[in-house]
Design a protein around this motif. Structure first.
Motif, PDB file in Angstrom:
ATOM      1  N   ASN A 206       0.818  -1.211   0.000  1.00 25.66           N
ATOM      2  CA  ASN A 206       0.000   0.000   0.000  1.00 25.66           C
ATOM      3  C   ASN A 206       0.855   1.267   0.000  1.00 25.66           C
ATOM      4  OD1 ASN A 206      -2.486   1.684   0.714  1.00 25.66           O
ATOM      5  ND2 ASN A 206      -1.153   2.068   2.461  1.00 25.66           N
ATOM      6  N   LEU A 207       0.528   2.200  -0.908  1.00 20.32           N
ATOM      7  CA  LEU A 207       1.188   3.505  -0.964  1.00 20.32           C
ATOM      8  C   LEU A 207       0.157   4.628  -0.937  1.00 20.32           C
ATOM      9  CD1 LEU A 207       3.802   2.747  -3.802  1.00 20.32           C
ATOM     10  CD2 LEU A 207       4.166   2.610  -1.336  1.00 20.32           C
ATOM     11  N   HIS A 208      -1.027   4.376  -0.426  1.00 20.14           N
ATOM     12  CA  HIS A 208      -2.160   5.295  -0.534  1.00 20.14           C
ATOM     13  C   HIS A 208      -1.932   6.587   0.242  1.00 20.14           C
ATOM     14  CE1 HIS A 208      -5.086   1.685  -1.349  1.00 20.14           C
ATOM     15  NE2 HIS A 208      -3.923   1.558  -1.967  1.00 20.14           N
ATOM     16  N   ARG A 209      -2.457   7.680  -0.347  1.00 23.02           N
ATOM     17  CA  ARG A 209      -2.350   8.992   0.273  1.00 23.02           C
ATOM     18  C   ARG A 209      -3.617   9.794  -0.004  1.00 23.02           C
ATOM     19  NH1 ARG A 209       2.954   7.329  -0.804  1.00 23.02           N
ATOM     20  NH2 ARG A 209       4.579   8.386   0.409  1.00 23.02           N
ATOM     21  N   ASN A 210      -4.066  10.539   0.991  1.00 25.29           N
ATOM     22  CA  ASN A 210      -5.172  11.470   0.799  1.00 25.29           C
ATOM     23  C   ASN A 210      -4.620  12.868   0.563  1.00 25.29           C
ATOM     24  OD1 ASN A 210      -7.341   9.662   1.127  1.00 25.29           O
ATOM     25  ND2 ASN A 210      -7.127   9.742   3.342  1.00 25.29           N
ATOM     26  N   VAL A 211      -5.260  13.593  -0.341  1.00 31.16           N
ATOM     27  CA  VAL A 211      -4.867  14.957  -0.681  1.00 31.16           C
ATOM     28  C   VAL A 211      -5.993  15.896  -0.261  1.00 31.16           C
ATOM     29  CG1 VAL A 211      -4.214  16.539  -2.531  1.00 31.16           C
ATOM     30  CG2 VAL A 211      -3.498  14.132  -2.632  1.00 31.16           C
ATOM     31  N   PHE A 266       7.473   4.585   3.197  1.00 32.21           N
ATOM     32  CA  PHE A 266       8.452   5.618   3.527  1.00 32.21           C
ATOM     33  C   PHE A 266       9.865   5.205   3.142  1.00 32.21           C
ATOM     34  CE2 PHE A 266       4.904   6.152   6.559  1.00 32.21           C
ATOM     35  CZ  PHE A 266       4.496   7.414   6.151  1.00 32.21           C
ATOM     36  N   ASN A 267       9.955   4.469   2.027  1.00 37.68           N
ATOM     37  CA  ASN A 267      11.265   4.130   1.476  1.00 37.68           C
ATOM     38  C   ASN A 267      11.973   5.364   0.956  1.00 37.68           C
ATOM     39  OD1 ASN A 267      11.821   1.468   1.886  1.00 37.68           O
ATOM     40  ND2 ASN A 267      11.291   0.783  -0.172  1.00 37.68           N
ATOM     41  N   LEU A 268      13.303   5.311   0.893  1.00 33.12           N
ATOM     42  CA  LEU A 268      14.083   6.369   0.259  1.00 33.12           C
ATOM     43  C   LEU A 268      14.235   6.120  -1.240  1.00 33.12           C
ATOM     44  CD1 LEU A 268      16.840   6.985   2.954  1.00 33.12           C
ATOM     45  CD2 LEU A 268      14.776   8.315   2.485  1.00 33.12           C
ATOM     46  N   THR A 269      13.644   5.022  -1.710  1.00 34.10           N
ATOM     47  CA  THR A 269      13.572   4.720  -3.133  1.00 34.10           C
ATOM     48  C   THR A 269      12.110   4.692  -3.534  1.00 34.10           C
ATOM     49  OG1 THR A 269      15.592   3.399  -3.048  1.00 34.10           O
ATOM     50  CG2 THR A 269      14.142   3.056  -4.934  1.00 34.10           C
ATOM     51  N   ASP A 270      11.750   5.350  -4.617  1.00 33.92           N
ATOM     52  CA  ASP A 270      10.351   5.427  -5.026  1.00 33.92           C
ATOM     53  C   ASP A 270       9.919   4.129  -5.708  1.00 33.92           C
ATOM     54  OD1 ASP A 270       7.853   6.600  -5.306  1.00 33.92           O
ATOM     55  OD2 ASP A 270       8.676   8.505  -5.963  1.00 33.92           O
ATOM     56  N   ALA A 271       8.642   4.051  -6.044  1.00 32.42           N
ATOM     57  CA  ALA A 271       8.079   2.820  -6.605  1.00 32.42           C
ATOM     58  C   ALA A 271       8.706   2.448  -7.944  1.00 32.42           C
ATOM     59  CB  ALA A 271       6.567   2.959  -6.758  1.00 32.42           C
ATOM     60  N   ASP A 272       9.324   3.405  -8.633  1.00 31.37           N
ATOM     61  CA  ASP A 272       9.966   3.112  -9.916  1.00 31.37           C
ATOM     62  C   ASP A 272      11.423   2.696  -9.756  1.00 31.37           C
ATOM     63  OD1 ASP A 272      11.001   5.517  -9.104  1.00 31.37           O
ATOM     64  OD2 ASP A 272      10.440   6.641 -10.908  1.00 31.37           O
ATOM     65  N   GLY A 273      11.880   2.533  -8.500  1.00 29.22           N
ATOM     66  CA  GLY A 273      13.249   2.112  -8.260  1.00 29.22           C
ATOM     67  C   GLY A 273      14.259   3.232  -8.224  1.00 29.22           C
ATOM     68  N   GLU A 337       5.588  -7.341  10.399  1.00 25.13           N
ATOM     69  CA  GLU A 337       6.864  -7.277  11.106  1.00 25.13           C
ATOM     70  C   GLU A 337       7.116  -5.839  11.544  1.00 25.13           C
ATOM     71  OE1 GLU A 337       9.859  -8.856   8.562  1.00 25.13           O
ATOM     72  OE2 GLU A 337       9.047 -10.903   8.592  1.00 25.13           O
ATOM     73  N   PRO A 338       8.057  -5.624  12.483  1.00 25.58           N
ATOM     74  CA  PRO A 338       8.265  -4.282  13.038  1.00 25.58           C
ATOM     75  C   PRO A 338       8.597  -3.209  12.004  1.00 25.58           C
ATOM     76  CG  PRO A 338       9.377  -5.930  14.378  1.00 25.58           C
ATOM     77  CD  PRO A 338       8.894  -6.641  13.149  1.00 25.58           C
ATOM     78  N   ASN A 339       9.319  -3.583  10.934  1.00 21.77           N
ATOM     79  CA  ASN A 339       9.761  -2.590   9.946  1.00 21.77           C
ATOM     80  C   ASN A 339       8.841  -2.505   8.736  1.00 21.77           C
ATOM     81  OD1 ASN A 339      10.346  -5.064   8.857  1.00 21.77           O
ATOM     82  ND2 ASN A 339      12.441  -4.561   8.236  1.00 21.77           N
ATOM     83  N   ASP A 340       7.577  -2.889   8.896  1.00 21.29           N
ATOM     84  CA  ASP A 340       6.635  -2.890   7.778  1.00 21.29           C
ATOM     85  C   ASP A 340       5.984  -1.531   7.536  1.00 21.29           C
ATOM     86  OD1 ASP A 340       6.991  -5.455   6.886  1.00 21.29           O
ATOM     87  OD2 ASP A 340       5.313  -6.307   7.998  1.00 21.29           O
ATOM     88  N   GLY A 341       6.369  -0.527   8.274  1.00 19.70           N
ATOM     89  CA  GLY A 341       5.783   0.794   8.087  1.00 19.70           C
ATOM     90  C   GLY A 341       5.089   1.313   9.328  1.00 19.70           C
TER      91      GLY A 341
END
Length: 635
Positions: A206-211, A266-273, A337-341
């Motif tokens: 999931n990468l969902h966001r409300n605007v 909240f990765n430092l790499t976006d969905a496109d790598g 797991e703990p690091n899942d977000g």
């Protein structure tokens, strides 16, 4: 610049405005009630109506206008419906909200409109025929296509047909927000224009966001995941189509359900790598001021499991899978797991980035909301939960004999903003400065301040709020630099939800402060401090009849100092306010139907799940304040 109409209004606003320091971006009557020390406004920033695919395929017929009317106290009908179009269930809030935002999915907005409106091109396509005859199949087909960043064939070349069809619902959403907004001096209700950007990673995380937009100046169409399947693309589009337009347009982006993001949110790499640059992180910091800590699909605060036994309250409304796809396809998911977000760990990651790069893109305040797919903002009562949908089967006469929603889901929570008045500008600025908190449903009133000069006797001072603002900073802020020998103190005050005449609130049990920090070696740490109340107060709830017993508190307050403060460590602090135990929504339905798990003959068909190992009969409702951050001078 004062933009209010009328001589009296102009004088009032020009006098009050500088005191409040609210930037006025709209023309309206000034609010009669203005509180310089701010008041808590309760709302819902995550609401879906008939124009969201997942809501409409579950036969939700609520319009955006009806959703706002519901938030203001009107009654709505919800599925199932008779052949004549009459609802078999109705819903009404016990207490109206102060504000709300309809956030229908930008993705498939045009496709849903085309399949509902015979006058639009594409209505007769095979995809729309599937949508109308077998909506559940359409739910999976349409979502599979949009989750891959593509469009259905009915959209035509470059998706022009679906983009054109999306204009109608987008205009209706704007008109509904405008007509529902109370611009009179009463300032009883504020409606914002918004939408959801519904993205997913390659592994379906999931990468969902409300605007949410500040005022009526909004882009011509909502920017969707199909337009660009990266968070960077969303930030750039909002910057280009809104922030840089010089027409008063402003926006906030609120990530939600990071508990289902498998760590990708909240990765430092976006969905496109592609790695996010410092400029990208700056845009994230500018736009993503808040994060949803609680909603219909679980809590994202913290993880509870093997090796994480130090905070059992983290088990609160934790889902059994790390991605939403795991609900339907077990092989695509695993246990969380703990690091899942989970947000505590994300906040710690921000401290680590501050220490290593000098930038913290994860300074986010907390809110909660419902994610209702019934168009029912604020429907958070455990005692009257109709289900919120979004993934389950469409309600039918047969399905309503059991639980109205899947067992792992919950009624969701509320967003609370501290603001001087109930207006768009005041609430939006409260969100921007992160002076917010979230609750799991109850309407507790919570204050949280930090500062070196907060005196221990503040809790008994009649003007403690004024002093706290003068000598410290509120939730969502950053602590001022500490002089040598100084250390931060934190003031937390919580009032229980008073409830209503028919449904009194539950007393408070305790207040905790959660601290996260990074040491000189770059190691991340978390600790929970009990600071007020009593976790061993003996308060219980009888699962057989949901009667509560034991002592609790109407009000808790304390000025607390960190006994392990190290001025060289980057740190954050937030408060968690916990109520006495009460019956969960599912248990209340089991009790109402006379279920006694020790006597199988009392278990009606459809309610066998009341006696399952997965069923949690009781809960402890809570509130989470936005954090306060401490940054050493060298960082």
């Amino acid at each position: 610049m004062c933009r209010y109409r009328g001589v009296v209004s102009l004088l009032l606003v020009c006098l009050i405005g500088p005191l409040q320091a609210i930037e006025r971006t709209e023309s309206r009557e000034p609010c009669k009630r203005v509180v310089p020390t701010k008041m808590p406004l309760f709302g819902d920033t995550h609401v879906h109506t008939r124009y969201s695919l997942d809501a409409s395929t579950q036969d939700t017929r609520t319009t955006p206008r009806q959703a706002y009317e519901f938030a203001r106290g009107a009654r709505i009908g919800i599925q199932p419906w008779t052949d004549e179009g009459k609802p078999l269930r109705e819903l009404k809030l016990n207490r109206p909200l102060d504000f709300a935002v309809v956030t229908d999915h930008a993705e498939l907005l045009g496709e849903v409109a085309m399949c509902q409106n015979p006058e639009l091109e594409g209505y007769s396509s095979w995809q729309c025929r599937l949508y109308r005859r077998w909506p559940r199949a359409a739910f999976f087909l349409f979502n599979t296509k949009s989750s891959a960043g593509g469009r259905l064939g009915l959209c035509g070349d470059d998706g022009q047909h679906c983009k054109a069809a999306a204009a109608g619902p987008w205009q209706e959403m704007q008109q509904a927000a405008e007509s529902s907004y109370d611009r009179s001096e009463r300032c009883e209700f504020t409606s914002f224009i918004g939408y959801e950007w519904t993205g997913a990673s390659e592994n379906l995380a999931n990468l969902h966001r409300n605007v949410i937009f500040r005022n009526a100046s909004v882009p011509a169409l909502p920017f969707s995941f199909v337009d660009d399947p990266t968070a960077r693309g969303l930030w750039n589009a909002l910057e280009r189509d809104c922030l840089d337009q010089d027409n008063g347009c402003d926006a906030l982006v609120i990530p939600h359900n990071s508990n289902l993001s498998d760590g990708y949110m909240f990765n430092l790499t976006d969905a496109d790598g592609v790695a996010l640059t410092d400029a990208d992180l700056a845009k994230r910091s500018r736009l993503e001021r808040l994060v949803e800590v609680m909603q219909h699909k679980g809590s994202s605060e913290c993880f509870f499991g093997p090796g994480q036994m130090e905070d059992e309250l983290c088990a609160f409304e934790q889902l059994p899978y790390d991605k939403f796809s795991g609900k339907f396809m077990k092989l695509t998911s695993s246990e969380p797991e703990p690091n899942d977000g989970f947000l505590r760990d994300v906040l710690n990651d921000g401290l680590l980035l501050q220490q290593s790069k000098g930038i913290n893109p994860y300074k986010m305040g907390f809110i909660a909301s419902t994610d209702t797919h019934l168009g029912a903002p604020g429907a958070v009562e455990e005692s009257n939960f109709p289900g919120h949908g979004g993934a389950g089967e469409p309600a039918s006469v047969e399905s309503t004999k059991g639980l109205p929603d899947d067992l792992e889901f919950n009624p969701g929570g509320l967003a609370v903003v501290w603001a001087e008045e109930n207006s768009r500008d005041a609430i939006f600025e409260g969100m921007q400065r992160r002076e917010t908190y979230g609750t799991s449903g109850p309407r507790m009133t919570v204050r949280f301040f930090g500062g070196a000069d907060l005196q221990r006797e503040l809790c008994v001072s009649p003007d403690f709020v004024e002093q706290a603002y003068q000598k410290g900073v509120p939730m969502g802020s950053e602590l001022a630099e500490m002089a040598e020998g100084e250390y931060p103190r934190f003031l937390v005050s919580a009032l229980m939800d008073p409830g209503t005449m028919d449904s009194p609130g539950t007393p408070l049990q305790r207040i905790q402060i959660i601290k996260g920090w990074v040491d000189a070696a770059g190691e991340k740490h978390q600790r929970v401090y009990e600071i007020a109340g009593n976790p061993d107060n003996g308060a219980t709830v009888n699962p057989m009849n949901c009667r509560q017993s034991g002592e609790g508190y109407k009000h808790l307050c304390r000025v607390w100092s960190d006994p392990s403060f190290d001025p060289s460590h980057n740190a954050y602090y937030y408060a968690r306010v916990v109520e006495n135990p009460s019956c969960r929504w599912s248990q209340q339905i089991c009790v109402a139907n006379g279920v006694n798990c020790s006597n199988p003959g009392t278990v009606p068909e459809g309610l066998e799940i009341c006696c399952s190992d997965e069923h949690r009969p009781d809960i402890q409702e809570r509130a989470w304040t936005s954090p306060i951050w401490y940054t050493p001078k060298e960082s």
